[in-house]
Structure formats: C-alpha cells, structure tokens
Design a protein around this motif. Structure first.
Motif, PDB file in Angstrom:
ATOM      1  N   VAL A   2       0.802  -1.271  -0.179  1.00 43.70           N
ATOM      2  CA  VAL A   2       0.060  -0.273   0.177  1.00 43.70           C
ATOM      3  C   VAL A   2       1.009   1.301   0.329  1.00 43.70           C
ATOM      4  N   MET A   3       0.229   2.000  -0.346  1.00 36.87           N
ATOM      5  CA  MET A   3       1.016   3.537  -0.348  1.00 36.87           C
ATOM      6  C   MET A   3       0.354   5.167  -1.020  1.00 36.87           C
ATOM      7  N   GLY A   4       1.113   6.120  -0.763  1.00 35.19           N
ATOM      8  CA  GLY A   4       0.095   7.005  -0.448  1.00 35.19           C
ATOM      9  C   GLY A   4       0.441   8.479  -0.764  1.00 35.19           C
ATOM     10  N   ASP A   5       0.604   9.653  -1.458  1.00 37.41           N
ATOM     11  CA  ASP A   5       0.933  10.067  -2.221  1.00 37.41           C
ATOM     12  C   ASP A   5       0.509  11.635  -1.211  1.00 37.41           C
ATOM     13  N   VAL A   6       1.357  13.165  -1.092  1.00 39.82           N
ATOM     14  CA  VAL A   6       0.457  14.275  -1.063  1.00 39.82           C
ATOM     15  C   VAL A   6       0.818  15.638  -1.609  1.00 39.82           C
ATOM     16  N   THR A   7       0.727  16.236  -2.265  1.00 35.62           N
ATOM     17  CA  THR A   7       1.503  16.925  -2.568  1.00 35.62           C
ATOM     18  C   THR A   7       0.926  18.431  -2.179  1.00 35.62           C
ATOM     19  N   ARG A   8       2.368  19.421  -1.968  1.00 35.80           N
ATOM     20  CA  ARG A   8       1.315  20.878  -2.739  1.00 35.80           C
ATOM     21  C   ARG A   8       2.273  21.609  -3.377  1.00 35.80           C
ATOM     22  N   THR A   9       1.411  22.276  -3.914  1.00 44.60           N
ATOM     23  CA  THR A   9       2.159  22.968  -5.669  1.00 44.60           C
ATOM     24  C   THR A   9       1.796  24.337  -5.307  1.00 44.60           C
ATOM     25  N   ALA A  10       3.334  25.520  -5.439  1.00 48.03           N
ATOM     26  CA  ALA A  10       2.824  26.953  -4.795  1.00 48.03           C
ATOM     27  C   ALA A  10       2.781  27.623  -6.293  1.00 48.03           C
ATOM     28  N   TRP A  11       1.465  27.598  -6.591  1.00 46.27           N
ATOM     29  CA  TRP A  11       0.693  28.177  -7.959  1.00 46.27           C
ATOM     30  C   TRP A  11       0.819  29.762  -7.287  1.00 46.27           C
ATOM     31  N   LYS A  12       0.314  30.668  -6.186  1.00 43.67           N
ATOM     32  CA  LYS A  12       0.215  31.472  -5.589  1.00 43.67           C
ATOM     33  C   LYS A  12       1.030  32.906  -6.243  1.00 43.67           C
ATOM     34  N   PRO A  13       2.182  31.479  -4.919  1.00 46.45           N
ATOM     35  CA  PRO A  13       3.685  33.308  -5.871  1.00 46.45           C
ATOM     36  C   PRO A  13       3.647  33.665  -7.492  1.00 46.45           C
ATOM     37  N   SER A  14       4.002  32.575  -7.820  1.00 50.94           N
ATOM     38  CA  SER A  14       3.731  32.272  -9.172  1.00 50.94           C
ATOM     39  C   SER A  14       3.077  32.795 -10.335  1.00 50.94           C
ATOM     40  N   PHE A  15       1.766  32.776 -10.447  1.00 52.22           N
ATOM     41  CA  PHE A  15       0.663  33.368 -10.795  1.00 52.22           C
ATOM     42  C   PHE A  15      -0.032  34.436 -10.275  1.00 52.22           C
ATOM     43  N   ASP A  16       0.700  34.853  -9.646  1.00 55.41           N
ATOM     44  CA  ASP A  16      -0.271  36.292  -9.272  1.00 55.41           C
ATOM     45  C   ASP A  16      -0.602  37.456 -10.085  1.00 55.41           C
ATOM     46  N   LYS A  17       0.472  37.948 -11.068  1.00 51.73           N
ATOM     47  CA  LYS A  17       0.396  38.532 -11.763  1.00 51.73           C
ATOM     48  C   LYS A  17       1.455  38.295 -13.178  1.00 51.73           C
ATOM     49  N   VAL A  18       1.232  38.590 -14.239  1.00 53.12           N
ATOM     50  CA  VAL A  18       2.753  38.400 -15.250  1.00 53.12           C
ATOM     51  C   VAL A  18       2.323  40.071 -16.032  1.00 53.12           C
ATOM     52  N   THR A  19       4.013  40.057 -16.361  1.00 52.73           N
ATOM     53  CA  THR A  19       3.744  41.596 -17.182  1.00 52.73           C
ATOM     54  C   THR A  19       4.019  41.668 -18.256  1.00 52.73           C
ATOM     55  N   VAL A  20       3.847  41.969 -19.432  1.00 50.85           N
ATOM     56  CA  VAL A  20       4.386  41.844 -20.336  1.00 50.85           C
ATOM     57  C   VAL A  20       4.970  43.512 -20.917  1.00 50.85           C
ATOM     58  N   ASP A  21       5.908  43.172 -21.469  1.00 53.80           N
ATOM     59  CA  ASP A  21       6.453  44.310 -21.552  1.00 53.80           C
ATOM     60  C   ASP A  21       6.910  44.690 -23.058  1.00 53.80           C
ATOM     61  N   PHE A  22       6.150  45.416 -24.173  1.00 53.40           N
ATOM     62  CA  PHE A  22       6.150  45.467 -25.405  1.00 53.40           C
ATOM     63  C   PHE A  22       7.737  45.802 -25.959  1.00 53.40           C
ATOM     64  N   ALA A  23       8.181  46.259 -27.422  1.00 51.02           N
ATOM     65  CA  ALA A  23       9.236  46.272 -27.909  1.00 51.02           C
ATOM     66  C   ALA A  23       8.108  48.049 -29.063  1.00 51.02           C
ATOM     67  N   SER A  24       7.118  47.581 -29.173  1.00 49.49           N
ATOM     68  CA  SER A  24       5.919  48.133 -30.170  1.00 49.49           C
ATOM     69  C   SER A  24       5.472  50.020 -28.752  1.00 49.49           C
ATOM     70  N   ASN A  25       4.600  50.571 -29.173  1.00 51.13           N
ATOM     71  CA  ASN A  25       4.068  51.198 -29.010  1.00 51.13           C
ATOM     72  C   ASN A  25       2.664  50.721 -28.234  1.00 51.13           C
ATOM     73  N   GLN A  26       3.123  49.980 -28.027  1.00 49.02           N
ATOM     74  CA  GLN A  26       1.675  48.979 -27.382  1.00 49.02           C
ATOM     75  C   GLN A  26       1.693  48.956 -25.894  1.00 49.02           C
ATOM     76  N   PRO A  27       1.103  49.283 -25.105  1.00 52.02           N
ATOM     77  CA  PRO A  27       0.584  49.747 -23.604  1.00 52.02           C
ATOM     78  C   PRO A  27       1.170  48.246 -23.106  1.00 52.02           C
TER      79      PRO A  27
END
Length: 483
Positions: free
Chosen positions: A345-370
């Motif tokens: 018999v066996m068991g597993d528990v995994t905790r994945t830290a999504w929150k700090p990684s996917f709170d927000k993402v900022t994209v910086d465009f090289a053009s005039n796109q904001p």
C-alpha cells in the motif's frame, strides 16, 4: 492620431499576450503534468517517490534511486484524452470600448477544445561506488503542458482561440546512500519552454472606443463638462458605426510565439524505518523563465489600419516582447509499505505553490503597445492519492488507486484558455515481468469532474458566461530493461 492612453485599456488586453505567457492539455492541476510513469499512473501516483522499482524517481526524487535494482533504462508514453465543450453560453457586448448595444456576439460554442496528447518520458540509472552506495541518473520528462483549440469564429474568440504551452526537462541526478535505510539525492535540470497563443481582436470595438475617447478628451481639454464629453462620445460612436466600426464588425487576430531555457533543481531524502517501509520527501524548485524574444503578429483589416493610422501609430504592428513567467515549486511526501509478499500500500501528498508564481504577469512590448499587467489569482493546490499493488504471480502485478486533484483556478479567475476544475481520479494498472531483465507496465486513469463555470469580460467589452463539460482519460505504457 490616437494617443496610447486612449487605447491602452483596449489594445494590450485584446492582444492577450500575458495570457499566452501564462497558459497553454494537462491532467494534474491547471497545466501541471504528473504523467511520467505508467506504473505510477496505475496507482494514481500513490507512492510516486517511495515505491520500489520505478525509474521515474530519477526525476521526481533522486534519493529513491537506491530502490532501483541495478543498471536500467525505462521509457514511458502516456496518452491524455482531454475534452472541453463550452455550453449554455450567453455572449454579449456590454459597452466597454464600444456602444452598449447588448447585442449577442456571433459564433458557435467552439467545438471540443481538447485533444489527445502524447506525453513521453525516459530514464537511465546506474549505481556505482563502494557497495553501489552512489547512484547516477538521467531523465527526460514533460512536467507542464496544455493545449486548447477552438473554432476560429466561436463565440468566445475574443478571449482565446488556440493556447499551447509545453515544458520539457532534461535532468541529471546523483544520490548517496548513507546506509541501507537513509539516502539523499539531488538533480539539476534544464527546462525548455515553448508558448503559442492566438485570439481574435474586435477591431470594430477598438476603433469605435478610440473615437469615443478622442472626442470626449477633446471636449474636456476645451473646458467642456463631463456631460458634454459624454454626449460627444455618443456622437463619435454613432459616426464610427456609420463608417462600419462597431462591436463585431471588423475582426482581426493576434498571435504570439515565445520560448526560453531555464534551470531548476530537485532535492530529496528517502528513509526506511524497516525493510518493508519507505518514507520519501522531495522538493522541486520553481523555474523562472525570462522570455525576451517573444514574437507578436497581428492580422488587421485594411480599413482598421487606416482608422488607427498604422503603422505610424506603432499599435498592432509586428513586435517583440518580454515577460517573466515562473513555473511553480512543489513539495511531495510519499509513503510505501509492504504488508506481505503480495500486498503493498502507498500514499502521496503534493503541495504546489501556484499562488506566488501566478499572481500576475507583466508583459513589456517593444512597440507602442502599452505594457500589460494581468492578474491571475491562482491559489496553491493539494494533490493526494492512495493506492495498492497486488502480486498475482511471479510475473503479474495488479494495481489500483484513487486521488483528489485540486485546481488553482476559481470562478472569479477561470477563463477559456484553461477551463480547469478540481477532479477525482480512479486508476488501474497491470505489470508484466516476462524475464529478470524486462518489465512492461500499463496504466489507466479516468477523471471525474464537475462543470466549471466562467463569467469573463474581454478588453473590448464582450461578456462570456457559461459552463464547460470537461472530461479526461489517460492511458500509459512503459518498458523497463535492466542490463
């Protein structure tokens, strides 16, 4: 022509670049993949890093390489069948970036956005040193991946059409056995990430909204009242509509491609209180991808190009972009206990830290796109499973397991790119060992899910409400050869 501030709220979000850099068909939470072992799949990945005889520990917990029997090579192939059918939709223009007509958005439900995706993995292990108390391993795995693909003219096209993300790891592992009961290990891996996204852009709403904002700004600059500015905006909207620019009148498409290489690591320890019990702890680091050479392309109708002053405005032109995307860290505790010569018999528990990684993402465009800052609001997740193995004979082993797999998404943040939902696993497996050197394993899992609902608004003011009928099945096979 139009200033960046007059279109910023519409253009950057309409492109959906940040969505591409955060998302892309998976059967663990969101776009995390656990499918790296047919043997593990057969017991819902219970005992994933603590069970005897599964070379996938080279990638998931190098300390458990002492549970492998000598030199060996293992190859796994999983096939994930994922379906996502949008249904009971209500899609309308709500006025943001265009007139508040309340008219429905044209298009169907997009078809089945899922697909059947192969997920390969391969492992090599060799013991060395005094009494083989050291171990070296190589691994090739795909820990993250997702793809959704809708009909190009579907009702939610302004939120997403195609989303494709793949992450492939090439790793090298080492472990040291302090004694037959305690071992520690580490691995370093190079991860190659590729991303592709397409979505429709409602240029009719973009031009109409820009005309409204330009007219209102002119009135306010001349000392007019807010009421006069609002009236000027309504008149400008009507004039733009007479010229053919209103929500849904001039669709175009945006696409983005990007890739990057980054380095991560895995640390682990495996402890055996007795010859029949293994307890394993492992930590997989986050991986930070700094994408600097992303390529954005736009299919813009000719009339819109004239209205927006392209290419001189620098908006919706081919451009590069950069963003930082962090794939999450995870911590796994795994236990395996051999009851007797037949039952384990066996068991597993995994905790994945999504929150700090996917709170927000900022994209910086090289053009005039904001630049664009997109809030994702992912939450940390827990995966838990229990499983068992029964040795039917010297050559046949039967497996089974159940699991609870929590989603990081919520109703407030769920979108069409990853219509994810918490799922329950039911798994079965079979192992066949025809000789001392060769072993074959097969695993199957069915995923039980609810119907995730969405209620989202695009940058150009289209609201999409509805729910998904999602489902998944996974089939895997592997061969292990000792030499």
């Amino acid at each position: 022509m139009h200033t960046a501030s007059s279109i910023a709220r519409i253009t950057a979000l309409a492109v959906g670049i940040a969505g591409a850099l955060a998302f892309s068909n998976a059967d663990a939470a969101a776009f995390q993949l656990k499918e790296n072992s047919a043997k593990g799949l057969g017991r819902a990945f219970a005992g994933s890093t603590s069970a005897w005889g599964d070379a996938s520990v080279v990638a998931t917990n190098p300390a458990s390489m002492r549970l492998l029997d000598g030199r060996q090579f293992q190859a796994d192939l999983s096939a994930i069948s994922f379906s996502a059918d949008f249904e009971k939709f209500d899609a309308r223009y709500n006025g943001t970036g265009g007139p508040g007509t309340g008219a429905p958005v044209s298009g169907g439900n997009g078809g089945d956005a899922g697909m059947i995706a192969p997920v390969p993995a391969a492992y090599f292990h060799v013991p060395f040193g005094e009494n083989d108390n050291m171990h070296f391993g190589l691994s090739l795995t795909a820990p993250f991946g997702f793809k959704t693909d809708y009909d190009k003219d579907w009702v939610g096209r302004y939120h997403g059409v195609t989303t494709d993300l793949k992450a492939v790891d090439l790793g090298a592992a080492f472990s040291y056995d302090v004694n037959p009961y305690v071992s520690f290990g580490a691995s370093v891996f190079v991860q190659h990430l590729t991303i592709e996204l397409t979505n429709a852009v409602d240029f009719g709403a973009v031009v109409n909204g820009a005309a409204q904002q330009k007219a209102a700004a002119a009135v306010l600059a001349a000392g007019g009242t807010p009421a006069q500015a609002a009236n000027a905006a309504r008149q400008a909207s009507g004039a733009a509509a007479q010229q053919g620019f209103y929500p849904g009148s001039a669709d175009g498409y945006a696409s983005l491609e990007g890739d990057n290489n980054a380095v991560g690591y895995v640390l682990g320890g495996t402890f055996s209180p007795s010859e029949d019990t293994n307890i394993a702890l492992s930590y997989r680091s986050k991986v930070e991808h700094k994408i600097t050479g992303g390529k954005g392309k736009f299919d813009v109708p000719p009339a819109v190009q004239v209205a927006l002053g392209m290419p001189g405005s620098g908006l919706f032109v081919p451009t590069s972009g950069k963003a930082t995307l962090t794939l999450p860290a995870s911590l796994t505790a795994s236990v395996t206990h051999r009851i007797n010569d037949r039952w384990t018999v066996m068991g597993d528990v995994t905790r994945t830290a999504w929150k700090p990684s996917f709170d927000k993402v900022t994209v910086d465009f090289a053009s005039n796109q904001p630049d664009n800052v997109l809030e994702f609001g992912y939450n940390d997740t827990t995966f838990g499973s229990i499983g068992t193995e029964y040795k039917l004979s010297d050559t046949i082993t039967l497996r089974g397991g159940v699991a609870y797999d929590e989603t990081p998404t919520s109703y407030a943040h769920r979108d069409v790119k990853v219509p994810d939902v918490t799922r329950k696993w039911l798994s079965f497996g079979l192992g066949w060992t025809p000789s001392e050197k060769t072993e074959f394993n097969f695993g199957y899992t069915h995923l039980f899910t609810n119907e995730p609902a969405i209620n989202i608004v695009s940058a150009t003011g289209s609201t999409l409400k509805g729910k998904y009928d999602v489902g998944g099945d996974i089939l895997a096979a592997s061969v292990n050869y000792k030499f």
